[in-house]
Design an enzyme around this catalytic site. Sequence first.
Site, PDB file in Angstrom:
ATOM      1  N   GLU A 109       5.878 -13.215  29.646  1.00  0.00           N
ATOM      2  CA  GLU A 109       6.990 -13.566  28.761  1.00  0.00           C
ATOM      3  C   GLU A 109       8.387 -13.425  29.376  1.00  0.00           C
ATOM      4  O   GLU A 109       9.313 -14.113  28.953  1.00  0.00           O
ATOM      5  CB  GLU A 109       6.909 -12.709  27.482  1.00  0.00           C
ATOM      6  CG  GLU A 109       5.652 -12.912  26.652  1.00  0.00           C
ATOM      7  CD  GLU A 109       5.566 -14.302  26.031  1.00  0.00           C
ATOM      8  OE1 GLU A 109       6.609 -14.908  25.747  1.00  0.00           O
ATOM      9  OE2 GLU A 109       4.426 -14.793  25.856  1.00  0.00           O
ATOM     10  N   SER A 386     -17.721  19.406 -25.239  1.00  0.00           N
ATOM     11  CA  SER A 386     -18.161  20.769 -24.902  1.00  0.00           C
ATOM     12  C   SER A 386     -17.585  21.305 -23.601  1.00  0.00           C
ATOM     13  O   SER A 386     -17.826  22.463 -23.256  1.00  0.00           O
ATOM     14  CB  SER A 386     -19.693  20.815 -24.850  1.00  0.00           C
ATOM     15  OG  SER A 386     -20.236  20.550 -26.130  1.00  0.00           O
TER      16      SER A 386
END
Length: 623
Positions: A109, A386
């Site tokens: 690049e 419960s």
Amino acid sequence: MISELKLLNYRPVTKVNSAGQFSVKGNKVEVYRRSFDFPEGFQSKQKVSIHFVDNLAATIKDNKGKNLLTFKLDPLLLSRLHSDQIEDRVFVPFEKIPDLFINTLLLMEDRNYYHHQGISPFAIIRAFIVNFKAGYTVQGGSTLTQQLAKNLFLSQERSLWRKFQEAYIAVLMDYKYSKDKLLEAYLNEVYLAQNGKTGVYGIGLASDYYFARPVNELRIEQIALLVAIIKGPSYYNPRRNPARAIKRRDLVLRMMVESGLINSNDYRYAVSDPLSLSDKSALNERENPAFISFLHREMQQQVPASIRKISGLHIFTSIDPIAQTSAEFAVAHGLDKVDKNNQKGLQGAMVISDRKYAELKAIVSGRDVKYSGFNRALDADRSIGSLVKPAVYLTALEAGYALDTKLNDKEILLKNGTGQRWKPNNYDRKFRGQVSLEEALYKSLNVPTVNLGMQVGLSNVINSLYKLGVKEDIKAYPSLVLGSVSLSPFEVAQMYQPITMQGKFKSLQMIRSISSRQSELLYQRSNNTQLRFSPEAVEKLTDTLHKVTTHGTARSLTWRNPGHYFSGKTGTTNNLKDSWFVGFDDREVVTTWVGRDDNQSAKLTGSSGALILFSQYMTQRNK
């Protein structure tokens, strides 16, 4: 151990040579741990051998044969919290980027990167000539610095004015910052993929997205592919255009060998390798909206705003990936067992906490763990039935009652101040005359519990619930002792935590610590606990809760999960609307709820619904 290593994307090999690898030989697991910045400090990569006896870790030795008391694996990245700009990245500092990656990028690049001042007139002239001859744009003349300037500050518009701005900004950036710092910024900013609606930016996250491994563990052909993709993430997308991506990758490899970055043997091996991409959804599979939702809430409640505003935070949590996976499996498959043919439209939720440290280990908010809507684990307030009874019995044991204290189990009629009558019944509609306090609890008998609650005082029961961590406003009605209070699964998990911690209270949390991007410790959870109940009373209670799983309402666990020592409590509400079970072993507390979103009857008791999901979880966890 092996499951954990696979989740962390450690690679099984015959011989361990580098970080991120492991091998299994008989009862020995050899691991080469990656380096990591832990909250308590940096730990370098390290090779250890772990010897197992009866599936338990017996010894841990380093590569010099020295015994280690403890050994930490690098943590799993569970998720990334990002802004509404939906740019997603994992920052990689320059010194952790492989030299081969940097050299290959510059080769392809910007070969003169370290020699120009932000722009390259030669590259611009060369690109102009090539493009003029071709009649269209074939080559760009931008340096990496110009590309960074465009990505950070400019639009994608193609115009001479934008190119001028780009060049001007690039020169200023080159003057102000070092070449290494600009290259670091570029590699953490560059766009490399689209993951649904979220862009994947930077080589750190792209390495995870494409190969499920950190960038410093990439093989030569994987480095070449990532550099190839930079040229055009859509055009060279290896999942959509594999042939095109391989062609570009092989070009990069050819350039690497021609320039001497790799040798011919490396080239032949790399060019013959397939793409070997990770599963496309690998990044998304770790995400769980339920615990991300809880994380956001805890951040708001526990962490100062000054810390929350900082970018790049590393948030270390108590989530156990193995427990989370097991819980997700247990909810989905457990509901399938309970709700055959999906006729009842059941949903479920599960909260797993650590019994010793009061830390959240896993959280599931429904069948679909990826659903990001209503969080049943945190927000589904349901009558707990419960499940409230242990608070009643703990109040009595604290007041001096014994396990063999006799309680009346006879028909009773209660009236309130307005003349309304209430006639509680046991679930089996039978009365036993008198029963011991212990039997009344492990058989979950309603009438003796109401009598006990009235004897010790409803205000004292309510005070016990507050001491257990319940924050809801509770009215002193006799029906309270049978579960008229409504809580979410998470609030129930908090309520049971002191019972499993010998009477000590500690708020149930998930965040352990938060570090800055520079590894500075910013926040750490307090280890303080408060003793709120007598350890002797709690021990008697937990012994009785064990009997629930052997002789009481949860006794089916003796054949569902033989050989395991559990304690727990079932919960069933009026008209069988809600099915609950809280169970715990020596390590974890598991809170499970099953019901319907429309609040219609689930037609399940605690033992025929939620208990089955608990059993599934423990089966998975103990495989």
